[in-house]
Structures are given as C-alpha cells and as structure tokens.
Design a protein around this motif. Sequence first.
Motif, PDB file in Angstrom:
ATOM      1  N   LYS A  28       0.870  -1.371  -0.201  1.00 36.01           N
ATOM      2  CA  LYS A  28      -0.216   0.171   0.239  1.00 36.01           C
ATOM      3  C   LYS A  28       0.912   0.777   0.211  1.00 36.01           C
ATOM      4  O   LYS A  28       2.234   1.400   0.878  1.00 36.01           O
ATOM      5  CB  LYS A  28      -0.760  -0.149   1.267  1.00 36.01           C
ATOM      6  CG  LYS A  28      -2.063   0.696   0.966  1.00 36.01           C
ATOM      7  CD  LYS A  28      -3.059   0.060   2.455  1.00 36.01           C
ATOM      8  CE  LYS A  28      -3.992   2.191   2.226  1.00 36.01           C
ATOM      9  NZ  LYS A  28      -4.190   2.400   3.562  1.00 36.01           N
ATOM     10  N   LEU A  29       0.561   1.865  -0.598  1.00 30.68           N
ATOM     11  CA  LEU A  29       1.148   3.407  -1.406  1.00 30.68           C
ATOM     12  C   LEU A  29       0.944   4.112   0.254  1.00 30.68           C
ATOM     13  O   LEU A  29      -0.124   4.896   0.767  1.00 30.68           O
ATOM     14  CB  LEU A  29       0.595   4.729  -2.175  1.00 30.68           C
ATOM     15  CG  LEU A  29       1.793   4.938  -2.870  1.00 30.68           C
ATOM     16  CD1 LEU A  29       2.612   4.117  -2.726  1.00 30.68           C
ATOM     17  CD2 LEU A  29       1.172   5.833  -3.799  1.00 30.68           C
ATOM     18  N   HIS A  30       2.158   4.866   0.844  1.00 31.95           N
ATOM     19  CA  HIS A  30       2.189   5.658   2.141  1.00 31.95           C
ATOM     20  C   HIS A  30       1.219   7.317   2.027  1.00 31.95           C
ATOM     21  O   HIS A  30       2.042   7.702   0.646  1.00 31.95           O
ATOM     22  CB  HIS A  30       3.195   6.080   3.497  1.00 31.95           C
ATOM     23  CG  HIS A  30       3.331   6.497   4.078  1.00 31.95           C
ATOM     24  ND1 HIS A  30       3.346   7.441   4.739  1.00 31.95           N
ATOM     25  CD2 HIS A  30       2.789   5.208   5.814  1.00 31.95           C
ATOM     26  CE1 HIS A  30       3.050   7.502   6.299  1.00 31.95           C
ATOM     27  NE2 HIS A  30       3.202   6.603   6.805  1.00 31.95           N
ATOM     28  N   GLU A  31       0.760   7.457   2.751  1.00 32.35           N
ATOM     29  CA  GLU A  31      -0.158   8.733   2.699  1.00 32.35           C
ATOM     30  C   GLU A  31       1.188  10.110   1.938  1.00 32.35           C
ATOM     31  O   GLU A  31       1.246  11.161   2.136  1.00 32.35           O
ATOM     32  CB  GLU A  31      -0.535   9.539   3.371  1.00 32.35           C
ATOM     33  CG  GLU A  31      -0.151   9.509   4.994  1.00 32.35           C
ATOM     34  CD  GLU A  31      -0.854   9.916   5.401  1.00 32.35           C
ATOM     35  OE1 GLU A  31      -1.613  10.998   5.403  1.00 32.35           O
ATOM     36  OE2 GLU A  31      -0.763   9.291   7.155  1.00 32.35           O
ATOM     37  N   CYS A  64       6.196   3.583   3.065  1.00 32.07           N
ATOM     38  CA  CYS A  64       6.592   3.321   4.501  1.00 32.07           C
ATOM     39  C   CYS A  64       6.687   5.734   5.030  1.00 32.07           C
ATOM     40  O   CYS A  64       6.636   5.907   3.816  1.00 32.07           O
ATOM     41  CB  CYS A  64       7.971   2.915   5.178  1.00 32.07           C
ATOM     42  SG  CYS A  64       9.424   4.199   4.145  1.00 32.07           S
ATOM     43  N   PRO A  65       6.873   5.896   5.892  1.00 31.75           N
ATOM     44  CA  PRO A  65       6.968   7.438   6.273  1.00 31.75           C
ATOM     45  C   PRO A  65       8.392   7.907   5.888  1.00 31.75           C
ATOM     46  O   PRO A  65       8.806   7.233   5.817  1.00 31.75           O
ATOM     47  CB  PRO A  65       6.966   6.747   7.897  1.00 31.75           C
ATOM     48  CG  PRO A  65       6.554   5.560   8.677  1.00 31.75           C
ATOM     49  CD  PRO A  65       6.276   4.971   7.484  1.00 31.75           C
ATOM     50  N   PHE A  66       8.012   9.148   5.166  1.00 32.87           N
ATOM     51  CA  PHE A  66       8.647   9.794   4.515  1.00 32.87           C
ATOM     52  C   PHE A  66      10.054  10.107   5.558  1.00 32.87           C
ATOM     53  O   PHE A  66      11.146   9.989   5.356  1.00 32.87           O
ATOM     54  CB  PHE A  66       8.220  11.226   3.963  1.00 32.87           C
ATOM     55  CG  PHE A  66       9.742  11.645   3.283  1.00 32.87           C
ATOM     56  CD1 PHE A  66       9.774  11.330   1.996  1.00 32.87           C
ATOM     57  CD2 PHE A  66       9.714  12.694   3.922  1.00 32.87           C
ATOM     58  CE1 PHE A  66      10.820  12.220   0.999  1.00 32.87           C
ATOM     59  CE2 PHE A  66      11.093  13.476   3.226  1.00 32.87           C
ATOM     60  CZ  PHE A  66      11.155  13.447   2.163  1.00 32.87           C
ATOM     61  N   ASP A  67       9.511  10.147   6.821  1.00 30.37           N
ATOM     62  CA  ASP A  67      10.755  10.468   7.617  1.00 30.37           C
ATOM     63  C   ASP A  67      11.291   9.499   8.621  1.00 30.37           C
ATOM     64  O   ASP A  67      12.980   9.953   7.930  1.00 30.37           O
ATOM     65  CB  ASP A  67       9.710  10.413   9.180  1.00 30.37           C
ATOM     66  CG  ASP A  67      10.625  10.943   9.881  1.00 30.37           C
ATOM     67  OD1 ASP A  67      11.877  11.501  10.489  1.00 30.37           O
ATOM     68  OD2 ASP A  67      10.240  11.373  11.633  1.00 30.37           O
ATOM     69  N   ALA A  68      10.969   8.006   7.963  1.00 31.16           N
ATOM     70  CA  ALA A  68      12.290   6.915   8.419  1.00 31.16           C
ATOM     71  C   ALA A  68      12.908   7.293   6.917  1.00 31.16           C
ATOM     72  O   ALA A  68      14.369   6.277   7.626  1.00 31.16           O
ATOM     73  CB  ALA A  68      11.140   5.827   8.479  1.00 31.16           C
ATOM     74  N   TYR A  69      12.181   6.624   5.783  1.00 31.51           N
ATOM     75  CA  TYR A  69      13.182   6.859   4.733  1.00 31.51           C
ATOM     76  C   TYR A  69      14.598   7.899   4.608  1.00 31.51           C
ATOM     77  O   TYR A  69      15.355   7.393   4.051  1.00 31.51           O
ATOM     78  CB  TYR A  69      11.974   6.587   3.805  1.00 31.51           C
ATOM     79  CG  TYR A  69      12.639   6.907   2.043  1.00 31.51           C
ATOM     80  CD1 TYR A  69      13.499   5.883   1.331  1.00 31.51           C
ATOM     81  CD2 TYR A  69      12.403   8.074   1.635  1.00 31.51           C
ATOM     82  CE1 TYR A  69      13.966   6.127  -0.042  1.00 31.51           C
ATOM     83  CE2 TYR A  69      12.265   8.232  -0.009  1.00 31.51           C
ATOM     84  CZ  TYR A  69      13.390   7.420  -0.706  1.00 31.51           C
ATOM     85  OH  TYR A  69      13.815   7.406  -2.067  1.00 31.51           O
ATOM     86  N   PHE A  70      13.868   8.814   5.113  1.00 37.64           N
ATOM     87  CA  PHE A  70      14.610  10.622   4.313  1.00 37.64           C
ATOM     88  C   PHE A  70      15.957   9.966   5.968  1.00 37.64           C
ATOM     89  O   PHE A  70      16.577  10.357   5.449  1.00 37.64           O
ATOM     90  CB  PHE A  70      13.640  11.695   4.703  1.00 37.64           C
ATOM     91  CG  PHE A  70      14.261  12.635   4.597  1.00 37.64           C
ATOM     92  CD1 PHE A  70      15.552  13.599   3.370  1.00 37.64           C
ATOM     93  CD2 PHE A  70      14.202  13.904   5.394  1.00 37.64           C
ATOM     94  CE1 PHE A  70      16.065  14.524   3.309  1.00 37.64           C
ATOM     95  CE2 PHE A  70      15.303  14.639   5.281  1.00 37.64           C
ATOM     96  CZ  PHE A  70      16.455  15.237   3.901  1.00 37.64           C
TER      97      PHE A  70
END
Lengths: 244, 193
Positions: free
Chosen positions: B5-8, B73-79
Amino acid sequence: MKEQDYILFENYILGDLSETEKNAFETQLKADSKFNDSFNTYKELSSFLEHKFENEAASTAFQSNLENISKTYFEKQDAPIKVIRFKIWQYAVAATVALLIGITVFNNFSSPVYEDFADYNSISLTVRGEQDALLKTAENAFNTKDFAKAEEAFRSLMLIDKDNAELQFYRAVANLELNKFEMAESLLTSLSKGQSAYKNKAIWYLALSDLKQKDYDACLEILKTIPEDADDYDEAQKLIKKLD
Amino acid sequence: MSEKKLHEDQKYIDGLLKNNAFIIQAIYDKFVPKVINYIKQNNGDSDHAQDIVQDTLITIYNQASQKKLELTCPFDAYFFLLCKRKWLNELKKTAHKEVTINEEVLYKGDDAQELAFETDVFGEKQALFTEMFNKLGTACKELLTATFKIKSMEEVASSLGVTYAYARKKKSLCIGKLTELVQESPKFNLLNK
C-alpha cells in the motif's frame, strides 16, 4: 564484447531486428551470462543518458529551487550561533545601536504583520486519478504563488461549483495575497457564517485581512471571536497579545 | 511482487517531483532538524548537514523522475535513513581520525530499510555513471549528448556532418565503451550484487 554486439544491443532496444534475429538474440541472452550482463548494463546506461539529457531543464530548475530553500533555512539555523561568537564589548555596541534604531522606528517594528501569521500550506485540489485541467491549473498557480492566475482559475471553477468551501477559501487567500480585500472578505464572511470545515479558518483569515490593512482594532475584535477549539486559536492569542 | 500500500507521505515525493516549493519547505521544517542533530552528534557540523540533505533530496528527485518511487513507509524514516547512510559514507571517505558513531536501531519495519537501500544504490550508480561518462572521449560525449537531446538520429547526423548509418553505429559503440568503463570499475560490481 565485440563492436558487433553493441550494435546488436542498440538494434534490439530500438526494435529493429527481424523475428529470427530477435529470437537468436534472446536465446543468447539466456545462455550467455556475460552477454546478458553487458546487455543489462548497456540498457541501464541508455536509460540513464536519456533521462540525464531529456530532463536537464526540469532537473536544473529543481536544484536551484532546492538550493534557495536550503540556503535560507540554514542561514536561519546558523544565525544564533554566529551571535554567540561576538565579544562582550560587541554586544554593548550592538545593543546601543539596536536601541537607537528601535527608538526611531519603534512603530514600524512593533506591529505584527500579515506575513508572519498567514500560514496556509500548499494545496492539493485534484483527486488522485481524476484529471481536471482547471483544478490542476488552480493548484499549480497557487502553489507557485502565481495568485493572479490562481484567482482566474478559481473564478472559472466557482462558476461550476460555487458552493465548494475549499475553493471559496483558497480563492479568498489568493485575493488576500493580491490585496483584493473586498473580494476576499466577502468570501470569508460567507464561509464564517456557514458550517463548513473552513468556518474557523475563515474567521482567522478575516482577522488577518484587517491586519494586512493595518486596521488593528477591527482585527482584535475578530480575533476575540475565534473559539478555543479552532486550529488557529493559539496563533490568534499570540496575535492578540502583540496587538494589545 | 506483492502489492504494497502506498503511504500517504507519497505527497512529499510527488511534491519534489513537481518542484513544489511549499513541499520542499515543509520537508526542511519537519524532517531536517533531526538530520542536523544526528550529524552534529556524529562529528559533523551544520554545513555538512546542509550538503547531505541537499544531496539526498536530489537523489530522491532523480529516482522519482527516472524510475518511479513509491513510498510504502513514512517519509521521515526513509529520508532519515538515507541521510544517515550518506553521512556515514562521507565519514568513511574522509576520516582517518577516530570516529564514534552512535549506531542504534531507530526504525523497525523493513520497508524503510529496503527503500532507503534501493535509493542509495540508485544514487551511487548515478554518480558512477556520470563519472564514467565524463571519462569518455570528446567525440563520444558530443555524439551522445546530441543523440539524446535532439532525438531524431537524422538531425543528429546532419548536425555533426556525418551519415545516418555512421551516427547510429557510433552511438552503439559509444554506449558500448561506456558499458565497459562502468563494468571495469570495482565499485560497480559491489553495487550490482
């Protein structure tokens, strides 16, 4: 690989091989792992080059935009650190200068301004998958701060969908940015009397409209009517303190 | 592959791709302070943080525009993971001095790890490809630049004053040469594992 192999790669990618040649090529891909590796790298590089040159303009625009935002952000971050390096006597000088400037232009500095409080974000009007060119235009114009163009798009959109609270609200913001206060306030007033999700936001922006016009008394009056459960209640209280 | 699922937070990726100043600003306001903290605690300063963040956002932009980047996943974690990896690499490159790194597991959830890894590899490859492209001879560089900018091979040929057949053959050989340069580099073999 031999020269002939690379020519073959290119012909295969461009779809210029006959059926027999194509089959032979694909058989070799399966059988010869070195050939396969080379082909994959060749393909990857082809797409890398294609992207590199095709999107050069867009990519340069992005990088320069990014650089500006980054520079401003980090300058703000670093500012207090630089002050710390000042010597004590420099503080004294700075304080005296600041005081002198402060006295002469006190009135200008003491008034809060619209820009400090207007905190709308970028908007997203288009629903995923739904392609409405006009909405897209409005959205892009607004997000790139081309408010005149946004207003034009909003106006056309509201001919079709005049009760849409979201459109009304952002059209009001665009007008505020353009200093078209009459239009902005008429939209905001009707929203503030309605029951949409933008009711409280509209009241807040009515106050900001007065702030932008430097009508501080009217601004205060409106600020006091913002209910405690509104998103902007804290900001409103802050502004009240500054104005009082 | 299973459909994830695509994350918001995909909105941040889309915003970068559209060069939306509000979104870029939001990324700085929301996610960058943590990166600055991390770098400052690990032998860096705010200038380093500025470079790392900028590089990371450019890599994300490139991947999104070239390959489609779908955030699960959340952008925060990825970034944050990406910036962290980039910084650790930077330290490895430059530091002979003692490096103390607070290595802790900040994010569980493999999506972020996996995506960050993919983007990281993508970014390294881009850098390597660019480096190797610059090593090509002038003739090849000119021909490839013209080919990919002008699109029509006939036009390319006439602008360079050669025949169509020659231009096309030259194009394959130049990309072939580039393929060899890339394959010979030890770094590429590490990345392509």
